[in-house]
Design a protein around this motif. Structure first.
Motif, PDB file in Angstrom:
ATOM      1  N   LYS A 581     -37.137  -8.541   8.997  1.00 22.71           N
ATOM      2  CA  LYS A 581     -35.950  -9.382   8.867  1.00 22.71           C
ATOM      3  C   LYS A 581     -36.185 -10.746   9.505  1.00 22.71           C
ATOM      4  O   LYS A 581     -36.579 -10.834  10.660  1.00 22.71           O
ATOM      5  CB  LYS A 581     -34.760  -8.696   9.533  1.00 22.71           C
ATOM      6  N   VAL A 582     -35.907 -11.796   8.740  1.00 24.18           N
ATOM      7  CA  VAL A 582     -36.004 -13.157   9.254  1.00 24.18           C
ATOM      8  C   VAL A 582     -34.625 -13.581   9.764  1.00 24.18           C
ATOM      9  O   VAL A 582     -33.651 -13.594   9.004  1.00 24.18           O
ATOM     10  CB  VAL A 582     -36.490 -14.133   8.167  1.00 24.18           C
ATOM     11  N   GLU A 583     -34.520 -13.929  11.036  1.00 24.93           N
ATOM     12  CA  GLU A 583     -33.234 -14.295  11.626  1.00 24.93           C
ATOM     13  C   GLU A 583     -33.003 -15.801  11.636  1.00 24.93           C
ATOM     14  O   GLU A 583     -31.867 -16.255  11.821  1.00 24.93           O
ATOM     15  CB  GLU A 583     -33.144 -13.740  13.050  1.00 24.93           C
ATOM     16  N   MET A 584     -34.090 -16.560  11.456  1.00 21.02           N
ATOM     17  CA  MET A 584     -33.963 -18.016  11.416  1.00 21.02           C
ATOM     18  C   MET A 584     -35.250 -18.569  10.828  1.00 21.02           C
ATOM     19  O   MET A 584     -36.331 -17.975  10.987  1.00 21.02           O
ATOM     20  CB  MET A 584     -33.736 -18.571  12.830  1.00 21.02           C
ATOM     21  N   MET A 585     -35.150 -19.676  10.125  1.00 23.12           N
ATOM     22  CA  MET A 585     -36.327 -20.320   9.548  1.00 23.12           C
ATOM     23  C   MET A 585     -36.234 -21.817   9.751  1.00 23.12           C
ATOM     24  O   MET A 585     -35.143 -22.388   9.726  1.00 23.12           O
ATOM     25  CB  MET A 585     -36.428 -20.011   8.057  1.00 23.12           C
ATOM     26  N   SER A 586     -37.392 -22.459   9.951  1.00 23.12           N
ATOM     27  CA  SER A 586     -37.410 -23.907  10.137  1.00 23.12           C
ATOM     28  C   SER A 586     -38.663 -24.472   9.508  1.00 23.12           C
ATOM     29  O   SER A 586     -39.766 -23.956   9.733  1.00 23.12           O
ATOM     30  CB  SER A 586     -37.372 -24.269  11.627  1.00 23.12           C
ATOM     31  N   GLN A 587     -38.480 -25.498   8.699  1.00 22.57           N
ATOM     32  CA  GLN A 587     -39.619 -26.224   8.137  1.00 22.57           C
ATOM     33  C   GLN A 587     -39.731 -27.538   8.882  1.00 22.57           C
ATOM     34  O   GLN A 587     -38.881 -28.403   8.761  1.00 22.57           O
ATOM     35  CB  GLN A 587     -39.421 -26.463   6.643  1.00 22.57           C
TER      36      GLN A 587
END
Length: 630
Positions: A581-587
């Motif tokens: 599970k991905v709880e946050m993503m940032s590019q």
């Protein structure tokens, strides 16, 4: 008996040349293809106190065959003790004996003598030219001549700085290996059949960290001194034992012992006054590097590489007054350039302490994390070398942590930007601050393995490899995810300003951030103090709802963000298939970084699955490239 001028001249020149050899070792001569003279040959008496060669009657012979070209009888004669007043002897050749006594008059002696003098003068000139040629090859380890040793590459050398960390210098064996590594880079061995010749280097500076875990040992010694006990016996054993193992000169051993005595005196002072300030702590840890460079320089000299030890301030490394995390002063590059130009022979290896410097008051400071790398890049930038080499215990920059990923492989080229992101998110690469001097001077940095010198390593430069989709995978563990939701109406201005104002007041820094108009999610690493986080939550609670999620990890892909659709498609197909599970993503704005926040207990599986897809051609969900599932 008369001494032929040609032979006497050769004797004098040979004596002078022998005096320059280590331990008067005639084995340092290459066996030449020329002949030194037509009627006499030179024999060196290595056991004689005198440095004068011994002349023996013999037919034409090569100079330098170990030990001499002579008959058994002549060897026996040479082995007999000689008075020092009779170091040079000449016997008549059979040719001369047959012609008659030297004292007998001869009608043609005057003309013959003139012809012989002319011939001798010509031969003497030729002989001196031959010996001058020999001199450049007498002992290739004593100079940085670009001429290659027999059988090696004739490639011209390049100027470099070389940095070695504590693991590369862990003990006497490792110091010896590194010293020989440096020598072999100066004069590379001939390549094996089918291999490319290695480019020789001229090390303008070798930057050394403290040996092994010396810095940690010194910090522990400081804590012990505060508790009333002073003990640096382990450090004495390591450093003085290394001196004894190499039988280093007494002057080096005395200098190392003096530094250790000074260190012990300082710790006794700490014990008495019960105080260890940041300024004192910087001086305490400096003893590791200062002992290390003296040992390394002495060992290099022993194996034929001219070297001299320097403390960093002696070569122009100056910092501000921030003890424990000092920054280089703006004029440091110029001061390094001036010191090397005016004080240091470019053909002598300057062995320089990493990690430390002097502030404007002449006090010792330390450069913080990556300090030794920063010393290397600053010196390399000042000297405008062609390459900065950082020697570690891995084969360059790897696609993942080899302790987790068995099939992690070296990356041949990365950009400065990619390397900075890798270092920030936990990879064992140069610290971003350490890369700044190299970046400004546009000098490539090569990361190599001192335990495996033949590996090509990784080159960090401005370009990297733009053809790759993903360069590497790294992670940072033990982070806390903080979700901040605004309690105000949608569209109310000033929310983000208020949030980051509180972060500044409470001196809490952020790793990764994702935001919208009414919410912000950030990660905090484990270096943040719990009391500071608690104070921040209280302050934010006045205008926002705050949630903390502990035991999280940041998984970072160093990737071509221009191909992010393909990268993200592969990532989420893999995560979905394996329940991650991905709880946050940032590019990131850097355009080379895509980060995902996941539970720490899932980070290992996530890295292994993605590494299989991007680097091992074993993607169990299929790679996505150009919109197609492969």
């Amino acid at each position: 008996m008369t001494i032929n001028r040609q032979t006497a001249g050769a004797a004098s020149l040979l004596a002078a040349l022998l005096a320059t050899l280590p331990n008067n070792d005639i084995d340092a001569f290459h066996v030449p293809s020329h002949r030194i003279c037509s009627r006499r040959t030179l024999a060196y008496r290595p056991n004689e106190l005198s440095t004068s060669p011994h002349l023996i009657t013999h037919q034409t012979c090569n100079l330098g065959c170990n030990i001499l070209c002579m008959t058994g009888e002549e060897e026996e004669e040479l082995a007999q003790p000689h008075d020092h007043e009779e170091d040079i002897e000449v016997e008549e050749t059979e040719e001369e004996t047959e012609e008659g006594d030297d004292d007998a008059p001869d009608a043609s002696s005057s003309d013959d003598s003139t012809d012989e003098r002319d011939e001798d003068d010509d031969e003497s000139i030729a002989m001196k030219a031959v010996i001058a040629g020999y001199k450049s090859g007498l002992n290739p380890r004593r100079s940085f001549s670009q001429a290659a040793r027999p059988g090696s590459s004739a490639l011209p050398s390049i100027d470099v700085t070389m940095k070695f960390g504590g693991s590369s210098l862990a003990n006497a064996e490792r110091v010896d290996r590194v010293a020989n590594l440096i020598r072999d880079r100066i004069r590379p061995p001939p390549p094996e059949e089918g291999e490319e010749a290695e480019v020789p280097v001229r090390p303008r500076a070798v930057i050394c960290s403290a040996m092994g875990k010396t810095t940690n040992s010194l910090l522990s010694a400081g804590e012990m001194a505060l508790e009333g006990r002073v003990d640096i016996e382990a450090l004495r054993t390591l450093h003085l034992g290394t001196c004894r193992d190499f039988d280093l000169p007494a002057s080096t051993t005395s200098e190392v012992e003096r530094l250790l005595d000074e260190c012990q005196d300082m710790l006794n002072g700490v014990r008495l006054i019960q105080e260890l300030s940041p300024k004192s702590l910087d001086q305490l840890v400096s003893y590791g590097e200062r002992c290390s460079v003296r040992i390394m320089a002495a060992r290099l000299n022993q194996i034929g590489v001219p070297a001299q030890a320097f403390d960093a301030w002696d070569v122009g490394v100056f910092t501000d007054d921030t003890y424990g995390d000092a920054k280089l002063l703006p004029g440091t590059i110029d001061s390094i350039k001036e010191r090397f130009a005016s004080r240091i022979d470019p053909n002598v290896v300057a062995v320089v302490t990493g990690f430390i410097g002097h502030n404007t008051k002449g006090r010792i400071t330390t450069l913080g994390r990556g300090g030794s790398d920063l010393t290397a890049t600053a010196i390399g930038s000042a000297l405008k070398v062609e390459e900065i080499q950082v020697w570690k215990d891995v084969d360059g920059i790897l696609t993942a942590d080899p302790r987790l990923v068995e099939h992690a492989v070296p990356v041949s080229h990365v950009s400065y930007e990619e390397a900075s992101e890798l270092a920030y998110f936990g990879a064992q690469v140069l610290h971003p601050i350490a890369m700044q001097p190299a970046l400004k001077a546009d000098i490539p940095v090569r990361v190599k393995n001192s335990y495996n010198p033949s590996a090509p390593g990784s080159v960090i430069d401005k370009v990297g490899n733009p053809d790759r989709m993903v360069t590497a995978i790294t992670c940072k563990r033990g982070v806390t995810l903080m979700d901040i939701h605004s309690l105000q109406m949608l569209g109310a201005y000033g929310f983000l300003g208020a949030v980051f104002g509180e972060f500044e007041k409470n001196r809490v820094s952020v790793d990764v951030l994702a935001s919208s108009e009414v919410s912000v999610s950030v990660t905090l690493d484990k270096k943040q103090r719990e009391e500071d986080i608690s104070s921040l939550c209280t302050a934010l609670g006045a205008f926002a709802e705050v949630e903390l999620h502990r035991d999280r990890a940041i998984l970072t892909l160093i990737a071509d963000v221009g191909r992010s659709s393909d990268v993200l498609a592969t990532v989420f197909r893999s995560f979905s298939a394996h329940g991650i599970k991905v709880e946050m993503m940032s590019q990131g704005a850097s355009k080379v970084n895509i980060s995902f926040i996941v539970r720490e207990d899932q980070i290992d599986e996530a890295i292994l699955k993605l590494h299989s897809c991007f680097f091992e051609d074993q993607c169990d969900v299929g790679m996505v490239e150009s919109g197609q599932i492969l």
